[in-house]
Design a protein around this motif. Structure first.
Motif, mmCIF file in Angstrom:
data_model
loop_
_atom_site.group_PDB
_atom_site.id
_atom_site.type_symbol
_atom_site.label_atom_id
_atom_site.label_comp_id
_atom_site.label_asym_id
_atom_site.label_seq_id
_atom_site.Cartn_x
_atom_site.Cartn_y
_atom_site.Cartn_z
ATOM 1 N N PRO A 207 1.010 -1.049 0.093
ATOM 2 C CA PRO A 207 -0.542 -0.326 0.093
ATOM 3 C C PRO A 207 0.624 1.586 0.148
ATOM 4 C CG PRO A 207 -1.175 -1.494 1.276
ATOM 5 C CD PRO A 207 -0.032 -2.416 0.985
ATOM 6 N N ALA A 208 2.094 1.413 0.809
ATOM 7 C CA ALA A 208 2.745 2.153 0.409
ATOM 8 C C ALA A 208 3.662 2.607 -0.394
ATOM 9 C CB ALA A 208 3.507 2.008 2.191
ATOM 10 N N GLN A 209 3.937 1.777 -1.144
ATOM 11 C CA GLN A 209 4.590 2.024 -2.393
ATOM 12 C C GLN A 209 3.270 2.701 -2.844
ATOM 13 O OE1 GLN A 209 5.848 -2.210 -3.623
ATOM 14 N NE2 GLN A 209 7.788 -1.760 -1.413
ATOM 15 N N ALA A 210 2.374 1.902 -3.239
ATOM 16 C CA ALA A 210 1.086 3.144 -4.008
ATOM 17 C C ALA A 210 0.497 4.173 -3.893
ATOM 18 C CB ALA A 210 0.086 1.454 -4.449
ATOM 19 N N GLY A 211 1.613 4.894 -2.611
ATOM 20 C CA GLY A 211 0.924 5.631 -2.136
ATOM 21 C C GLY A 211 0.350 6.144 -1.342
ATOM 22 N N TRP A 212 -0.868 4.987 -0.924
ATOM 23 C CA TRP A 212 -1.920 5.094 -0.256
ATOM 24 C C TRP A 212 -1.072 5.142 1.130
ATOM 25 C CZ3 TRP A 212 -4.405 0.033 -1.876
ATOM 26 C CH2 TRP A 212 -4.919 0.323 -3.550
ATOM 27 N N THR A 213 -1.836 5.894 2.315
ATOM 28 C CA THR A 213 -2.067 6.064 3.921
ATOM 29 C C THR A 213 -2.454 4.812 4.533
ATOM 30 O OG1 THR A 213 -3.668 7.414 4.122
ATOM 31 C CG2 THR A 213 -1.293 8.444 3.649
ATOM 32 N N GLN A 214 -1.630 4.670 5.997
ATOM 33 C CA GLN A 214 -2.536 3.612 6.871
ATOM 34 C C GLN A 214 -4.008 4.078 7.074
ATOM 35 O OE1 GLN A 214 -1.226 0.134 6.535
ATOM 36 N NE2 GLN A 214 -0.070 1.038 5.258
ATOM 37 N N PRO A 215 -4.734 3.353 7.252
ATOM 38 C CA PRO A 215 -5.445 4.073 8.511
ATOM 39 C C PRO A 215 -5.608 4.263 9.632
ATOM 40 C CG PRO A 215 -6.242 1.312 8.010
ATOM 41 C CD PRO A 215 -4.588 1.509 7.224
ATOM 42 N N SER A 216 -5.840 5.018 10.006
ATOM 43 C CA SER A 216 -5.936 5.661 11.390
ATOM 44 C C SER A 216 -6.933 6.185 12.211
ATOM 45 C CB SER A 216 -4.281 6.364 11.472
ATOM 46 O OG SER A 216 -4.470 7.505 10.722
ATOM 47 N N GLY A 217 -6.650 6.966 12.847
ATOM 48 C CA GLY A 217 -7.705 7.471 13.728
ATOM 49 C C GLY A 217 -8.759 6.088 14.280
ATOM 50 N N GLU A 218 -10.178 6.916 14.683
ATOM 51 C CA GLU A 218 -11.458 5.893 14.990
ATOM 52 C C GLU A 218 -11.994 5.034 14.272
ATOM 53 O OE1 GLU A 218 -12.243 6.159 18.529
ATOM 54 O OE2 GLU A 218 -11.039 6.852 19.188
ATOM 55 N N PHE A 219 -12.355 3.872 14.363
ATOM 56 C CA PHE A 219 -13.443 3.175 13.551
ATOM 57 C C PHE A 219 -14.432 3.688 13.248
ATOM 58 C CE2 PHE A 219 -10.029 -0.633 15.344
ATOM 59 C CZ PHE A 219 -10.104 -0.636 14.429
#
Length: 303
Positions: A207-219
């Protein structure tokens, strides 16, 4: 029957109806259950309440379709929906569609709360209660499903159209005679599953290589305590069929490696091959309690 028990179907394939707000919602939120039941030989129907005219368009070459330009995205997404449902093997219809008069849908995507689209008198959140409930009830009675699946009372992630779809579907089922009334289920995710999915995504480099960010914060609100989720469809083999459907929703979804995807926000998400559900109280829309312990049964039991 205890509340956590599956719907019992005797001597024939089950019939399921999934009710969603926009094209692609069906494959993202319930694609595993749809693919699983199609593979089991069941009759699976999908009802889509709007054409998602207010959606953000991912491919730059299709940006002209959106509501701020040509405003032809709804027609394009109707074709995406047809392709997706053909790929996954489900029967599909759009609420209020009338080919005889050239009408693709009765109601329009409302967009997010506070946007100009939400003030459009044609939008789904402004639909007349009586007309909207009657329209959904007519489809439920036509399909005659054993069970209906839609969003929880918070619409999954509080999208106004999702909430409206829950309200109208629940009212439509509640208005039916008790003897012919299908069971109504909402889609929920156990918190432990959501946490595990984030751990898997964090361990992936793709995902990082695709330029996407990781999910974070409240669900989102549909992620709940594990005990709330009383039923589940777990089938890793369904992921391939889910992805085949999602490839058709290219204006809204980008698929990545290792069963990952992203929407227009470029936040990585996982297709884990499992979906959780709970039966809904028709009066309140809240999930009915299940048994205090034990494995989650499937949606359908066969005899």
């Amino acid at each position: 029957m205890t509340r956590a028990e599956p719907v019992l179907v005797r001597g024939r394939p089950a019939r399921l109806l999934f009710v969603h707000a926009h094209p692609d919602d069906e494959s993202l939120a319930t694609g595993v259950a749809i693919a699983h039941h199609v593979a089991a030989g069941d009759e699976v129907h999908v009802l889509t309440c709007t054409l998602g005219e207010q959606g953000e368009v991912i491919p730059p070459e299709l940006a002209h379709l959106d509501a701020d330009h040509e405003d032809t995205l709804g027609e394009f997404r109707r074709d995406e929906l047809r392709g997706a449902m053909t790929a996954i093997g489900a029967r599909s219809q759009v609420l209020g569609e009338d080919p005889a008069v050239g009408r693709l849908s009765r109601w329009r995507d409302s967009g997010m709360a506070g946007t100009p689209a939400a003030d459009d008198p044609r939008c789904w959140v402004r639909s007349d209660d009586g007309e909207a409930v009657a329209a959904v009830r007519a489809v439920v009675e036509e399909v005659a499903p054993d069970l209906v699946v839609t969003y929880d009372a918070d619409g999954g992630y509080a999208h106004p159209d999702h909430i409206r779809t829950h309200e109208v579907t629940r009212a439509a089922v509640a208005a039916m005679d008790e003897g012919g009334r299908p069971a109504l289920f909402g889609v929920f995710t156990p918190r432990s599953w959501a946490e595990a999915d984030r751990e898997v995504l964090a361990a992936l480099h793709a995902p990082a290589q695709a330029g996407w960010t990781q999910p974070s914060g409240e669900f989102p609100p549909s992620v709940v305590d594990d005990a709330v989720v009383t039923h589940a469809v777990v089938d890793e083999s369904a992921i391939a069929h889910q992805e085949a459907a999602l490839r058709h929703h290219r204006t809204q979804v980008t698929l990545g490696p290792s069963h990952t995807y992203a929407l227009s926000n470029d936040v990585a998400a996982l297709l884990p091959g499992r979906e959780g559900f709970a039966r809904l109280d028709l009066a309140t829309g809240l999930p009915l309690p299940g048994e205090p312990a034990g494995e989650r049964p499937p949606l359908v039991a066969r005899r």
